[in-house]
Write a protein that holds these residues in place. Structure first.
Motif: not given
Length: 139
Positions: A71-80, A103-119
């Motif tokens: 699969w192709e990721p829609e969001v990328g995050m780089t962090m320690d 945290i360095k990001t790439s892709g559809n960050v808005k979509k990833a941030l929408a997951l935060i309340p779920i988690t």
């Protein structure tokens, strides 16, 4: 104090991904969000790709500790690893960490941030797991 080794980090992350994937509330919501993600942890030299599982099994997510995925990721995050540990304890605000470049990001960050309340429910489960099995990681 941080993770004792890259192997410990991977083990802890596998456990937290399993908690989210099999949780009766979080799992289906994360699966239905259909947001493939790639996380890179340079300090432990690891990468994990996570996507939704659509096989109807007990797991709602699937992940591979590799970039060799179908699969192709829609969001990328780089962090320690330390930032990931703080996040799952509810101690790291993602928006602030992105703004401060922890945290360095790439892709559809808005979509990833929408997951935060779920988690959010995973924070207490993660802290409970750390207190029981990895007390040196509790912040």
């Amino acid at each position: 104090m941080g993770f004792n080794s890259a192997a410990e980090f991977r083990n802890v992350m596998d456990r937290v991904f399993t908690l989210m994937s099999t949780d009766p509330e979080m799992g289906p919501a994360l699966r239905d969000a259909e947001t493939p993600q790639r996380f890179e942890f340079p300090d432990v030299d690891m990468v994990v790709n996570i996507t939704y599982a659509d096989d109807g099994g007990e797991q709602n997510l699937q992940w591979e500790w590799s970039d060799d995925v179908s699969w192709e990721p829609e969001v990328g995050m780089t962090m320690d690893s330390e930032i990931a540990n703080r996040y799952f304890q509810g101690k790291e605000n993602i928006a602030m960490a992105i703004a401060r470049r922890r945290i360095k990001t790439s892709g559809n960050v808005k979509k990833a941030l929408a997951l935060i309340p779920i988690t959010k429910p995973v924070y207490a489960q993660y802290r409970e797991m750390l207190e029981k099995d990895y007390p040196h990681l509790v912040e």
